[in-house]
Design an enzyme around this catalytic site. Sequence first.
Site, short mmCIF file in Angstrom:
data_model
loop_
_atom_site.label_atom_id
_atom_site.label_comp_id
_atom_site.label_asym_id
_atom_site.label_seq_id
_atom_site.Cartn_x
_atom_site.Cartn_y
_atom_site.Cartn_z
N GLU A 102 0.83 -1.20 0.00
CA GLU A 102 0.00 0.00 0.00
C GLU A 102 0.87 1.25 0.00
OE1 GLU A 102 -2.84 -0.06 3.12
OE2 GLU A 102 -3.68 -2.01 2.57
N GLU A 108 2.69 0.15 3.83
CA GLU A 108 2.88 -1.16 4.43
C GLU A 108 2.81 -2.26 3.38
OE1 GLU A 108 -0.21 -2.05 7.18
OE2 GLU A 108 -1.83 -1.67 5.76
N ASN A 118 1.24 -6.08 3.18
CA ASN A 118 0.42 -7.11 3.79
C ASN A 118 0.73 -8.44 3.13
OD1 ASN A 118 -1.03 -5.36 5.53
ND2 ASN A 118 -2.34 -4.73 3.83
N ARG A 132 -0.49 -11.19 2.43
CA ARG A 132 -1.70 -12.00 2.27
C ARG A 132 -2.57 -11.36 1.20
NH1 ARG A 132 -5.51 -8.74 4.52
NH2 ARG A 132 -4.83 -7.30 6.15
#
Length: 289
Positions: free
Chosen positions: A21, A35, A37, A39
Amino acid sequence: MERAAQRLTASIGYIGAGTIEYLYNATTNQFYFLELNPRLQVEHPVTEAITGVNLPATQLQVAMGIPLDRMPQVRSFYGKSSWDTSKIDFMKDDYVYPKVHCIASRITAENPDDSFKPTSGKIDRIKFQSSVACWGYFSVWTHAAIHEFADSQFGHLFARGGDREEARKTLVLALKNLEVVGEIRTPIEYLVELLGTKAFRLNTIDTSWLDGLLRERAVKVKYEKLDVVFYAAVLRAVRQFEAPWCTPRSSDVFRRLGLRQQRRGRWTEPGMWILRKPSRSDGWGSCTR
């Protein structure tokens, strides 16, 4: 931005699906890392609708050791033949620019009239029909319930179109056709109004846009006056019917109405009850059919 994400994952040896992001400043045309993630996001069907690539299936194939450029859907996304074995340089080769736009909407058990606080309770009915242009799923169904300690999201809609405006209109229509009946509150009507705002239609929104609308109460759900009057009358009638003074005192009334506990949920004979306050001239607490 895409290349930066690729360089980042390559530099740390990341393998598998993930989401990076960024915060983008439209004024300066600069973006900033937020960040990673490791997943899939719950919005991964948006990516699938745009690219035509099944991400969970791709994850499994990566885990099996199959190279990305050997996967048929990935090759099609890059304009390559599914049967060809030519290499794809993902840092240099460009994919075929998507011709599909997709907008997602989370369906939550939140009260838009109370700062979107979570609500809980039973769900009596969920009515929604997926279509080619809009697909939706729900984690609960009819006669289920939203637990007070559970996540408030229980559904998701994904609307597609040839451009952003077409996708927006498709989502508005899908939300209007969605029915959730029960003890919980949902922001469905609020989302319809939100999608119709000028700022959203023109895509001039930023990260502070929604906070400003909530602070100023600029978006309000519109209710039909006759609906409000009708439901208010029904609620008042039910409360008066359950009041202590509304107790039959004659055998004739018992025979016609049934016992009080039978009227609480098990009494199914069709009819309309007109309730009025008791008077001294009444032989009983005035429950007139």
